[in-house]
Design a protein around this motif. Structure first.
Motif, short mmCIF file in Angstrom:
data_model
loop_
_atom_site.label_atom_id
_atom_site.label_comp_id
_atom_site.label_asym_id
_atom_site.label_seq_id
_atom_site.Cartn_x
_atom_site.Cartn_y
_atom_site.Cartn_z
N ASN A 58 -3.22 -9.30 27.25
CA ASN A 58 -2.68 -10.66 27.03
C ASN A 58 -3.78 -11.72 27.12
O ASN A 58 -3.53 -12.84 27.54
CB ASN A 58 -1.54 -10.96 28.01
CG ASN A 58 -2.02 -11.18 29.43
OD1 ASN A 58 -3.18 -10.97 29.75
ND2 ASN A 58 -1.11 -11.59 30.30
N ALA A 62 -1.44 -17.90 23.98
CA ALA A 62 -0.09 -17.75 23.41
C ALA A 62 0.61 -16.52 24.00
O ALA A 62 1.79 -16.56 24.33
CB ALA A 62 -0.17 -17.65 21.89
N ALA A 63 -0.14 -15.42 24.14
CA ALA A 63 0.43 -14.20 24.72
C ALA A 63 0.79 -14.43 26.19
O ALA A 63 1.86 -14.00 26.65
CB ALA A 63 -0.56 -13.05 24.60
N ASP A 65 1.52 -17.34 27.65
CA ASP A 65 2.68 -18.23 27.70
C ASP A 65 3.97 -17.48 27.40
O ASP A 65 4.98 -17.66 28.09
CB ASP A 65 2.52 -19.40 26.72
CG ASP A 65 1.48 -20.42 27.17
OD1 ASP A 65 1.05 -20.37 28.35
OD2 ASP A 65 1.10 -21.26 26.33
N TYR A 66 3.94 -16.64 26.39
CA TYR A 66 5.11 -15.84 26.01
C TYR A 66 5.51 -14.92 27.16
O TYR A 66 6.67 -14.88 27.58
CB TYR A 66 4.78 -15.03 24.75
CG TYR A 66 5.83 -14.02 24.37
CD1 TYR A 66 7.01 -14.42 23.76
CD2 TYR A 66 5.64 -12.66 24.59
CE1 TYR A 66 7.98 -13.50 23.40
CE2 TYR A 66 6.60 -11.73 24.22
CZ TYR A 66 7.76 -12.16 23.64
OH TYR A 66 8.72 -11.24 23.28
N GLN A 67 4.54 -14.19 27.68
CA GLN A 67 4.81 -13.25 28.76
C GLN A 67 5.33 -13.97 30.00
O GLN A 67 6.33 -13.55 30.60
CB GLN A 67 3.53 -12.47 29.08
CG GLN A 67 3.75 -11.30 30.01
CD GLN A 67 2.46 -10.54 30.27
OE1 GLN A 67 1.38 -11.12 30.31
NE2 GLN A 67 2.57 -9.25 30.49
N SER A 69 6.80 -16.92 30.18
CA SER A 69 8.13 -17.50 29.91
C SER A 69 9.23 -16.46 30.04
O SER A 69 10.28 -16.72 30.64
CB SER A 69 8.18 -18.12 28.52
OG SER A 69 7.35 -19.25 28.46
N LEU A 70 9.01 -15.28 29.48
CA LEU A 70 10.01 -14.22 29.61
C LEU A 70 10.22 -13.86 31.08
O LEU A 70 11.37 -13.74 31.54
CB LEU A 70 9.58 -12.97 28.84
CG LEU A 70 9.62 -13.04 27.31
CD1 LEU A 70 9.14 -11.72 26.72
CD2 LEU A 70 11.00 -13.38 26.80
N ALA A 77 11.02 -7.74 28.43
CA ALA A 77 10.12 -7.77 27.26
C ALA A 77 10.44 -6.67 26.27
O ALA A 77 10.18 -6.80 25.08
CB ALA A 77 8.66 -7.65 27.72
#
Length: 127
Positions: A58, A62-63, A65-67, A69-70, A77
């Motif tokens: 990661n 962006a990766a 933030d995505y990770q 946030s989930l 995931a």
């Protein structure tokens, strides 16, 4: 057409490989240097030629933030299947795996959610 590879962001490839092989029981399929990281995949021991899971670094905002946030929202995931969720739950707990949701019925399935120690929640289902 079929799915041959899918990715899961991880915060540490070495730690992820250990967790996904030693704890979950997947088999390492590919481990190829790729710059500062590795093309690192695992497969189910029951289907060594099946869909590969890329343990994707990661190392990208962006990766991350995505990770994050989930994880903060408690959203898994990805999802793995098992024939006996209660036995799998006991086995994983005996290895120290942290569950955020113990097995419970949800309609015609049973599901549970655990932390993969690499920044992800994973949903486990029994159909």
């Amino acid at each position: 057409m079929n799915i041959i590879v899918t990715s899961l962001f991880v915060d540490d490839q070495k730690k992820a490989l250990n967790f996904y092989t030693s704890i979950l029981g997947f088999i390492k399929k590919h481990d190829v240097p790729a710059g500062n990281f590795r093309w690192l995949t695992v497969v189910s021991k029951d289907d060594e030629n099946g869909t590969e899971l890329v343990l994707e670094p990661n190392d990208n905002i962006a990766a991350q933030d995505y990770q994050n946030s989930l994880m903060q929202q408690g959203i898994p995931a990805t999802m793995f299947g098992t024939d006996d969720i209660d036995e799998e739950f006991k086995r994983l707990k005996s290895h120290g795996v942290e569950f955020t949701m113990e097995p419970k019925a949800a309609g015609e399935i049973k599901l549970a959610v655990f932390n993969d120690t690499c920044g992800n929640l994973i949903q486990l289902i029994e159909q």
